[in-house]
Write an enzyme that holds these catalytic residues in place. Structure first.
Site, short mmCIF file in Angstrom:
data_model
loop_
_atom_site.label_atom_id
_atom_site.label_comp_id
_atom_site.label_asym_id
_atom_site.label_seq_id
_atom_site.Cartn_x
_atom_site.Cartn_y
_atom_site.Cartn_z
N TYR A 156 1.08 -1.16 -0.03
CA TYR A 156 0.05 0.17 0.09
C TYR A 156 0.90 1.15 -0.27
O TYR A 156 1.90 1.32 0.77
CB TYR A 156 -0.97 0.07 1.22
CG TYR A 156 -1.70 1.17 1.35
CD1 TYR A 156 -3.01 1.43 0.83
CD2 TYR A 156 -1.25 2.42 2.04
CE1 TYR A 156 -3.70 2.55 0.79
CE2 TYR A 156 -1.84 3.65 2.30
CZ TYR A 156 -2.94 3.60 1.79
OH TYR A 156 -3.87 4.97 1.72
N GLU A 166 -3.06 7.71 -4.45
CA GLU A 166 -3.18 6.47 -3.45
C GLU A 166 -2.73 5.43 -4.50
O GLU A 166 -3.69 5.32 -5.57
CB GLU A 166 -4.57 5.91 -2.93
CG GLU A 166 -4.44 4.90 -1.70
CD GLU A 166 -5.85 4.73 -1.34
OE1 GLU A 166 -6.02 4.61 0.09
OE2 GLU A 166 -7.04 4.50 -2.01
#
Ligand code: ADP
Ligand code: MG
Length: 410
Positions: free
Chosen positions: A132, A220
């Protein structure tokens, strides 16, 4: 401003961020054509909506009684979410047809879901690890912040909630930018080793440049993947731009997809009104952001909830006031309206006339409390009291809040 995954990937590609080849399509045939151009023998068809959680989402049209029965029996429902693997061109067509024109419900869309108008077809990837990464502005430290975690993939919200220590943070000095040493530190922190480190550094530096040069407020990448062959790729991409900087990014502004935005907020932007839709039932029309905030605060203090934030600005004219009124009344949740104006540059009589014009145009089916103070307040009050409209006048903010909360019965 938000953009779609396929658009974010287009932007990131320009900054040298390593990505798989892919193409967007709005028809099943187009999806097959895109898959043909990508080549290979395995693809992923991805629904394009401004919301995450697509992989675990469900199409409304596919969730029928039998699907629910299957799910209750612990078996997979026939729907396979908004991200699907395809092992042939026929499967690409099938998946695209199952998504296009259908409504996808994910954790982030709310129950009403979002209509899929575009799919993105990308090469399938041999994933070794899903990580992530996100980049945002940490206002309290005045710095861009990189956040990364080894627990990538689809449930990062749970990681953040239950094991916040699993999220690594690196703050970037604005003068020096993201140093190579910092990028390597991040890569090591993510358990990346060997030749893959260089690939990770390339990706991180590309992301940083894209963030700064495009005036982003958020990027993101979830998941950021390491492949079996040691490539480091952005497999998903979310990108949000700072609206205040859009004037210098005309090319990015073209990516805007109004279908994804709240129609009331689009209308408000046309009239230069700062409007944000909220969950409560008291519509507010206020001038000045500070006064709007305190109006919302006092409504909450009185035990009710505001339906919106609306700042008509310092120099609004009659037409803007009418537009603001139309926007507020178009929200079906609004059970009462509070107009709270401090006349400085803006004169209270202009507001009064705007309110009257708007009420004549759109009608008034909910209680309306008006508090006018400042320049020409008396004239404004007189104009309002000379109409046959059912307006509840108030002199102070507290009185106004009490009156509207009582009127909606909250
Ligand atoms: P969302 O976050 O909206 O669920 P993602 O793009 O992150 O959508 O996709 C969900 C999951 O699907 C990823 O975590 C990954 O496991 C898988 N996936 C996505 N794109 C690909 C791809 N090109 N090849 C292989 N797997 C993929
Ligand atoms: Mg994702």
């Amino acid at each position: 401003m938000k953009i779609h995954e396929y658009q974010a990937k287009e932007v990131l590609r320009r900054f040298g961020v390593p990505l798989l080849a892919g193409g967007a399509a709005t028809t099943p045939d187009g999806a097959v054509e895109a898959a043909g151009k990508v080549g290979g023998s395995i693809w992923v068809v991805k629904s394009q909506i401004h919301a995450g959680g697509r992989g675990k989402g469900r199409f409304v049209e596919e969730v029928d009684a039998s699907a629910i029965a299957l799910a209750a029996a612990g078996k997979d429902a026939p729907g396979k979410g908004g991200v699907r693997l395809a092992r042939s061109l026929d499967e690409v067509r099938e998946s695209a047809a199952a998504m296009l024109g259908k409504t996808l419900v994910t954790k982030q869309t709310g129950d009403e879901g979002k209509l899929v108008r575009t799919v993105y077809v990308e090469g399938g990837c041999d994933i070794d690890r899903e990580l992530y990464l996100s980049v945002l502005l940490d206002r309290s430290n005045h710095r861009i912040l990189f956040m990364a975690s080894e627990a990538g993939g689809m449930d990062i919200e749970e990681v953040a909630e239950h094991s916040p220590d699993a999220i690594k943070k690196v703050w970037i000095n604005p003068v020096t930018g993201l140093g190579g040493w910092q990028a390597r530190q991040l890569a090591f922190g993510l358990g990346i080793r060997g030749g893959a480190v260089r690939n990770a550094v390339k990706l991180l530096q590309g992301i940083y440049r894209a963030y700064v040069e495009c005036d982003c407020s958020m990027i993101e990448i979830n998941p950021l993947v390491v492949t079996k062959g040691g490539d480091v790729l952005a497999l998903d991409a979310k990108m949000t731009f700072d609206d205040n900087a859009m004037f210098r990014h005309k090319d990015l502004a073209e990516y805007r997809d109004e279908h994804e935005e709240d129609p009331a907020e689009i209308e408000a932007a046309k009239w230069n009104l700062s409007y944000v839709n909220l969950d409560g039932n008291i519509g507010c029309m206020v001038n000045g952001a500070g006064l709007a905030m305190s109006t919302m605060d006092i409504i909450k203090m009185k035990g009710a909830e505001p339906a919106n934030f609306l700042d008509v600005g310092g120099g609004a004219g009659k037409d803007q006031v009418s537009a603001a009124f139309r926007i507020i009344t178009s929200d079906p949740n609004v059970k009462g309206i509070l107009v709270n104006i401090f006349g400085g540059i803006m004169k209270c009589d202009v507001i009064a006339e705007g309110v009257i014009a708007a009420v004549h145009e759109v009608g008034l089916s909910v209680p309306l409390v008006v508090r006018l103070s400042g320049t020409n307040a008396d004239l404004g009050k007189e104009i309002l009291s000379n109409t046959d409209l059912d307006i509840i006048p108030a002199s102070t903010l507290e009185e106004a809040a009490d009156a509207i909360v009582k009127a909606v019965g909250a």
